[in-house]
Design a protein around this motif. Structure first.
Motif, mmCIF file in Angstrom:
data_model
loop_
_atom_site.group_PDB
_atom_site.id
_atom_site.type_symbol
_atom_site.label_atom_id
_atom_site.label_comp_id
_atom_site.label_asym_id
_atom_site.label_seq_id
_atom_site.Cartn_x
_atom_site.Cartn_y
_atom_site.Cartn_z
ATOM 1 N N GLY A 45 0.791 -1.216 0.000
ATOM 2 C CA GLY A 45 0.000 0.000 0.000
ATOM 3 C C GLY A 45 0.825 1.269 0.000
ATOM 4 O O GLY A 45 0.560 2.200 -0.757
ATOM 5 N N PRO A 46 1.843 1.344 0.879
ATOM 6 C CA PRO A 46 2.626 2.578 0.971
ATOM 7 C C PRO A 46 3.239 3.056 -0.339
ATOM 8 O O PRO A 46 3.309 4.243 -0.598
ATOM 9 N N SER A 47 3.677 2.140 -1.179
ATOM 10 C CA SER A 47 4.337 2.572 -2.411
ATOM 11 C C SER A 47 3.594 2.128 -3.664
ATOM 12 O O SER A 47 3.157 2.939 -4.465
ATOM 13 N N VAL A 48 3.407 0.829 -3.830
ATOM 14 C CA VAL A 48 2.945 0.299 -5.113
ATOM 15 C C VAL A 48 1.527 0.764 -5.444
ATOM 16 O O VAL A 48 1.290 1.438 -6.454
ATOM 17 N N ALA A 49 0.554 0.418 -4.608
ATOM 18 C CA ALA A 49 -0.837 0.790 -4.880
ATOM 19 C C ALA A 49 -1.029 2.301 -4.820
ATOM 20 O O ALA A 49 -1.780 2.887 -5.610
ATOM 21 N N ASN A 50 -0.324 2.948 -3.899
ATOM 22 C CA ASN A 50 -0.416 4.388 -3.716
ATOM 23 C C ASN A 50 -0.002 5.145 -4.977
ATOM 24 O O ASN A 50 -0.707 6.023 -5.470
ATOM 25 N N GLN A 51 1.149 4.789 -5.537
ATOM 26 C CA GLN A 51 1.640 5.475 -6.729
ATOM 27 C C GLN A 51 0.834 5.092 -7.968
ATOM 28 O O GLN A 51 0.630 5.922 -8.863
ATOM 29 N N ASP A 52 0.373 3.856 -8.023
ATOM 30 C CA ASP A 52 -0.464 3.436 -9.152
ATOM 31 C C ASP A 52 -1.754 4.252 -9.196
ATOM 32 O O ASP A 52 -2.213 4.678 -10.262
ATOM 33 N N GLU A 53 -2.329 4.509 -8.031
ATOM 34 C CA GLU A 53 -3.559 5.298 -7.958
ATOM 35 C C GLU A 53 -3.346 6.705 -8.518
ATOM 36 O O GLU A 53 -4.162 7.216 -9.290
ATOM 37 N N LEU A 54 -2.235 7.333 -8.141
ATOM 38 C CA LEU A 54 -1.954 8.682 -8.631
ATOM 39 C C LEU A 54 -1.627 8.683 -10.122
ATOM 40 O O LEU A 54 -2.027 9.598 -10.850
ATOM 41 N N ALA A 55 -0.908 7.674 -10.591
ATOM 42 C CA ALA A 55 -0.591 7.596 -12.019
ATOM 43 C C ALA A 55 -1.859 7.505 -12.852
ATOM 44 O O ALA A 55 -1.994 8.162 -13.899
ATOM 45 N N GLU A 56 -2.802 6.710 -12.388
ATOM 46 C CA GLU A 56 -4.082 6.590 -13.098
ATOM 47 C C GLU A 56 -4.855 7.905 -13.048
ATOM 48 O O GLU A 56 -5.426 8.350 -14.051
ATOM 49 N N LYS A 57 -4.856 8.554 -11.895
ATOM 50 C CA LYS A 57 -5.594 9.798 -11.713
ATOM 51 C C LYS A 57 -5.090 10.895 -12.663
ATOM 52 O O LYS A 57 -5.880 11.574 -13.328
ATOM 53 N N TYR A 58 -3.775 11.060 -12.749
ATOM 54 C CA TYR A 58 -3.230 12.124 -13.598
ATOM 55 C C TYR A 58 -3.448 11.821 -15.079
ATOM 56 O O TYR A 58 -3.660 12.743 -15.877
ATOM 57 N N HIS A 59 -3.400 10.545 -15.440
ATOM 58 C CA HIS A 59 -3.690 10.208 -16.836
ATOM 59 C C HIS A 59 -5.134 10.534 -17.185
ATOM 60 O O HIS A 59 -5.412 11.134 -18.240
ATOM 61 N N GLU A 60 -6.054 10.159 -16.308
ATOM 62 C CA GLU A 60 -7.471 10.392 -16.588
ATOM 63 C C GLU A 60 -7.818 11.876 -16.597
ATOM 64 O O GLU A 60 -8.627 12.329 -17.408
ATOM 65 N N GLU A 61 -7.191 12.654 -15.727
ATOM 66 C CA GLU A 61 -7.543 14.071 -15.617
ATOM 67 C C GLU A 61 -6.821 14.950 -16.633
ATOM 68 O O GLU A 61 -7.382 15.942 -17.108
ATOM 69 N N TYR A 62 -5.583 14.581 -16.995
ATOM 70 C CA TYR A 62 -4.779 15.475 -17.840
ATOM 71 C C TYR A 62 -4.309 14.851 -19.145
ATOM 72 O O TYR A 62 -3.743 15.536 -19.989
ATOM 73 N N GLY A 63 -4.509 13.543 -19.300
ATOM 74 C CA GLY A 63 -4.134 12.891 -20.548
ATOM 75 C C GLY A 63 -2.669 12.516 -20.650
ATOM 76 O O GLY A 63 -2.252 11.951 -21.657
ATOM 77 N N ILE A 64 -1.870 12.819 -19.625
ATOM 78 C CA ILE A 64 -0.456 12.454 -19.650
ATOM 79 C C ILE A 64 -0.313 10.934 -19.518
ATOM 80 O O ILE A 64 -1.025 10.296 -18.743
ATOM 81 N N LYS A 65 0.572 10.352 -20.309
ATOM 82 C CA LYS A 65 0.839 8.916 -20.195
ATOM 83 C C LYS A 65 1.706 8.676 -18.962
ATOM 84 O O LYS A 65 2.705 9.376 -18.751
ATOM 85 N N THR A 66 1.334 7.711 -18.167
ATOM 86 C CA THR A 66 2.047 7.462 -16.912
ATOM 87 C C THR A 66 2.309 5.978 -16.720
ATOM 88 O O THR A 66 1.558 5.131 -17.226
ATOM 89 N N SER A 67 3.351 5.672 -15.998
ATOM 90 C CA SER A 67 3.619 4.282 -15.629
ATOM 91 C C SER A 67 4.424 4.266 -14.335
ATOM 92 O O SER A 67 5.082 5.249 -13.982
ATOM 93 N N THR A 68 4.341 3.153 -13.643
ATOM 94 C CA THR A 68 5.125 2.968 -12.419
ATOM 95 C C THR A 68 5.969 1.713 -12.559
ATOM 96 O O THR A 68 5.471 0.645 -12.906
ATOM 97 N N CYS A 69 7.249 1.886 -12.294
ATOM 98 C CA CYS A 69 8.206 0.780 -12.337
ATOM 99 C C CYS A 69 8.667 0.502 -10.914
ATOM 100 O O CYS A 69 8.950 1.440 -10.160
ATOM 101 N N HIS A 70 8.739 -0.766 -10.560
ATOM 102 C CA HIS A 70 9.186 -1.118 -9.208
ATOM 103 C C HIS A 70 10.398 -2.045 -9.267
ATOM 104 O O HIS A 70 10.407 -3.043 -9.978
ATOM 105 N N THR A 71 11.402 -1.642 -8.489
ATOM 106 C CA THR A 71 12.672 -2.354 -8.442
ATOM 107 C C THR A 71 12.941 -2.805 -7.011
ATOM 108 O O THR A 71 13.512 -2.053 -6.205
ATOM 109 N N PRO A 72 12.500 -4.005 -6.649
ATOM 110 C CA PRO A 72 12.791 -4.513 -5.306
ATOM 111 C C PRO A 72 14.300 -4.699 -5.120
ATOM 112 O O PRO A 72 15.033 -4.932 -6.085
ATOM 113 N N PRO A 73 14.766 -4.621 -3.871
ATOM 114 C CA PRO A 73 16.193 -4.831 -3.628
ATOM 115 C C PRO A 73 16.531 -6.316 -3.608
ATOM 116 O O PRO A 73 15.710 -7.134 -3.191
#
Length: 466
Positions: A100-128
């Motif tokens: 929740g703190p990182s993955v779902a949280n950032q995915d939610e914002l990426a979707e929100k900005y795409h829907e509201e402003y049309g900017i293409k967004t993606s989230t990449c995750h690099t576990p250690p």
């Protein structure tokens, strides 16, 4: 999975930034890596102390994502990728600190900005890659920290909670590579990264690709940042003398033969941006590569800050600490930097001047260091050919890549304006002598290495099923 034994390009001049024979599409709105445009990537790390509790970490990553997306949208950039390189707590307890703190949280914002402003967004995750050789590198070997199991669990959590693409900086063979770099032992590096590292990649990426497929997300790629970048940083610049830059350059060629294993196991790219070997593996496989360079100055210095942009498909900074700058939050500052660089590349493509800009990027650093020289796209292609020529053997292709790079540097020092100090030339001569004396038979090499390096304190052949 089959190994690469041929090149994706007929001619190195066909390689260009923003284009790859095998593009990959993902994210909100469809970021198409290698599909014709270069996209910017922002990496930002939480401030010290913010990782103490999941609630604090969630707030921090939400600010990072929001300020990044705000700046990219404000400046009219058509796309932005946010990459999160997980901190230790996230990999050690992914359900609590990452889901929740990182993955779902950032995915939610990426979707929100795409829907509201049309900017293409993606989230990449690099576990250690938390695995420690002294504890064991495979599931069931580490009965204290269970790090191998936690690495795989991290990918599961990322894939289940909204990550668009998965990557890692894996550490297989590092227990030998550390020894090799400290002693400038090129044979040990070939053994640790070219052979053991490739075996570990085969196991690891077989699992990562399976996880990605089950959750319908993209398995991107790996990097040899832990070893080849360590050599590069220790070699440093003109005031540094810890290790020869010729040695560091040869380690990069070997690293390419290992990094491409992720793609042989079914990953689709783009690979991890801090893998400076990206031009080599792109030349072989035709899959998109992400790169970093001059916009990493907040984290480190290198001698090829422009050259690395020559054939990239995604352009990134290096992780910067999240804090306030005069212009706002550091996430926005670096999003602006990488965004404008990507815009320059895309404009060059629109004006029909992409190859001219590519060649200017390359020429500005081509002779700045031996490593920059071998990674210039025409030379990277030649190293790719050396890998593909012996593609069926992890050992022989790594050896061939190393020997090709070493001979290339030797010839350039004699006939081109590549200047080497006496220390660097002596190191290169020793490397050439050592590589030429190695056996042509893989089984013989493995037996020789097991005998010679079996007493390294952290090495256990069981970790590589030998």
């Amino acid at each position: 999975m089959s190994k690469y034994t041929s090149m994706a390009y007929d001619d190195p001049d066909d390689m260009i930034f923003g284009e790859a024979p095998n593009p990959v599409t993902y994210g909100y709105g469809g970021i198409e890596a290698g599909g014709g445009q270069v996209f910017p990537i922002l990496k930002c790390a939480p401030r010290p102390g913010k990782e103490e509790r999941p609630e604090k970490l969630k707030s921090e990553y939400r600010k990072i994502a929001r300020t990044t997306l705000d700046r990219a949208t404000t400046l009219g950039f058509p796309a932005i990728e946010i990459e999160t390189e997980w901190v230790h707590q996230m990999g050690n307890n992914p359900e609590k600190f990452a889901a929740g703190p990182s993955v779902a949280n950032q995915d939610e914002l990426a979707e929100k900005y795409h829907e509201e402003y049309g900017i293409k967004t993606s989230t990449c995750h690099t576990p250690p890659d938390l695995r420690e050789a002294e504890k064991g590198m495979r599931p069931g070997h580490d009965r204290e920290s269970f790090y191998p199991e936690k690495v795989l669990a991290s990918f599961e959590v990322a894939a289940e909670n909204g990550a668009d693409i998965l990557k890692i900086e894996s550490t297989g063979g590092m227990e030998v590579a550390d020894y090799a770099i400290q002693r400038q032992d090129i044979t040990a590096f070939l053994w640790g990264i070219g052979y053991l590292g490739s075996l570990d990649m085969e196991w690891l990426w077989g699992n990562v690709v399976d996880i990605a497929d089950r959750h319908d997300v993209v398995a991107g790629g790996d990097t040899n940042c832990p070893a080849a970048n360590t050599a590069m940083f220790m070699a440093g610049g003109y005031l540094d003398q810890d290790i020869p830059r010729t040695f560091a350059a040869i380690t990069r060629a070997i690293a390419a033969a290992r990094t491409i294993v992720a793609w042989e196991q079914g990953a689709s790219g783009p690979d991890k941006d801090c893998g400076y070997e990206g031009p080599i593996v792109k030349a072989i496989a035709g899959k998109p590569t992400n790169q970093e360079g001059k916009d990493c100055s907040v984290a480190h210095a290198d001698l090829m800050g422009n050259l690395t942009a020559q054939v990239c498909d995604g352009w990134s900074n290096e992780s910067a600490e999240f804090h306030e700058e005069f212009s706002g939050w550091s996430s926005g500052t670096w999003a602006e930097a990488v965004g404008y660089e990507a815009s320059l590349m895309n404009t060059a493509k629109e004006l029909g001047m992409a190859k001219e800009l590519r060649d200017m990027y390359m020429a500005s650093d081509r002779y700045r260091s031996p490593e920059a020289y071998i990674l210039a796209y025409d030379n990277a292609y030649k190293i790719g050919e050396a890998i593909a020529e012996e593609g069926d053997s992890y050992y022989l292709r790594s050896k061939n890549a190393a020997l090709t790079a070493a001979e290339m540097i030797e010839e350039a020092e004699e006939s081109e304006p590549l200047e080497l100090t006496k220390h660097e030339k002596d190191a290169l001569d020793d490397i050439l002598t050592e590589l030429r004396a190695l056996p042509d038979d893989e089984d013989k090499f493995v037996d020789q290495m097991l005998d010679e390096y079996s007493d390294l304190p952290k090495f256990d052949k069981e970790d590589y099923e030998l």
